[in-house]
Design an enzyme around this catalytic site. Sequence first.
Site, PDB file in Angstrom:
ATOM      1  N   SER A   1      -1.417   0.234  -0.706  1.00 52.47           N
ATOM      2  CA  SER A   1      -0.144   0.581  -1.332  1.00 52.47           C
ATOM      3  C   SER A   1       0.264  -0.512  -2.300  1.00 52.47           C
ATOM      4  O   SER A   1      -0.079  -1.681  -2.114  1.00 52.47           O
ATOM      5  CB  SER A   1       0.944   0.737  -0.262  1.00 52.47           C
ATOM      6  OG  SER A   1       2.230   0.878  -0.846  1.00 52.47           O
TER       7      SER A   1
ATOM      8  N   TYR B   1       5.074  -2.962   6.923  1.00 48.52           N
ATOM      9  CA  TYR B   1       4.239  -2.083   6.101  1.00 48.52           C
ATOM     10  C   TYR B   1       3.490  -2.900   5.052  1.00 48.52           C
ATOM     11  O   TYR B   1       2.279  -2.750   4.866  1.00 48.52           O
ATOM     12  CB  TYR B   1       5.114  -1.023   5.437  1.00 48.52           C
ATOM     13  CG  TYR B   1       4.346   0.022   4.671  1.00 48.52           C
ATOM     14  CD1 TYR B   1       3.752   1.091   5.329  1.00 48.52           C
ATOM     15  CD2 TYR B   1       4.223  -0.056   3.286  1.00 48.52           C
ATOM     16  CE1 TYR B   1       3.055   2.067   4.627  1.00 48.52           C
ATOM     17  CE2 TYR B   1       3.533   0.899   2.580  1.00 48.52           C
ATOM     18  CZ  TYR B   1       2.950   1.962   3.252  1.00 48.52           C
ATOM     19  OH  TYR B   1       2.245   2.918   2.549  1.00 48.52           O
TER      20      TYR B   1
ATOM     21  N   LYS C   1      -0.645  -3.429   4.701  1.00 47.80           N
ATOM     22  CA  LYS C   1      -1.415  -2.999   3.527  1.00 47.80           C
ATOM     23  C   LYS C   1      -2.072  -4.182   2.823  1.00 47.80           C
ATOM     24  O   LYS C   1      -3.235  -4.098   2.384  1.00 47.80           O
ATOM     25  CB  LYS C   1      -0.515  -2.222   2.559  1.00 47.80           C
ATOM     26  CG  LYS C   1       0.022  -0.916   3.129  1.00 47.80           C
ATOM     27  CD  LYS C   1      -1.096   0.023   3.540  1.00 47.80           C
ATOM     28  CE  LYS C   1      -0.592   1.376   3.974  1.00 47.80           C
ATOM     29  NZ  LYS C   1      -1.680   2.315   4.330  1.00 47.80           N
TER      30      LYS C   1
END
Length: 241
Positions: free
Chosen positions: A133, A146, A150
Amino acid sequence: MQFSGKSVIITGAGKGIGRACAKVMAERGARVVALSRTQSDLDSLEAETGARGIRVDLADVAATRAAMAGAGTCDFLINSAGINVLESVTDMTEAGYEAVLGINLRAALITCQEFARARIAAGGGGAIVNITSIAGHRGFQDHLCYAASKAGLEGASRVMAKELGPHGIRVNCVAPTITLTELAAEAWSDPQKSQPMMVRHPLNRFAEADEVATAIALLLSPGSAMISGAVLPVDGGFLSV
């Protein structure tokens, strides 16, 4: 980008980008093994594409290894499974950390490990694409775990590219921007929320799931035979400006 006679394992194949990948790969002739925790998604995907479904909760390490064994030795692996728990730096919880890192990073490392072991035993060759991402490259509010997951997966993918390259296994990442899956479209439907993010994209729009899936297919194709250890942004130019 034709994949007749080839096979691909796709995690998170029931929804979103993973489902788009299953459709794109099946349309191009690949045999798809779809991993998802929702049986109804697997059933509908099988009806649409002929994909063989394996129901698994990737938060369960033993179940993940068993699912990969059940998938068999395939030519490609696409790691699309991912979740997010919106928590700030000061509000991070152990449960949120374990959930996000467990699915987004640990499960991906396990599926890559099992895929690589099977490919090496079969004589080598093959390719992996891990979906990361732009959140691993820019700081977004409430995306602490998150972003860590990633960015961590991108770092791990570079190690994989180095260690698995001698076996003819390529490993790359695709880093999408906001992608208009069903859930994301709802989350970003408010112009007051989406417009400040939209204007940071030179193409002035977000990505569609099939656009991300097509980029992944490109990295799996023979035309990308010399690409390994790379991160391909599918972001409309977001990271360039």
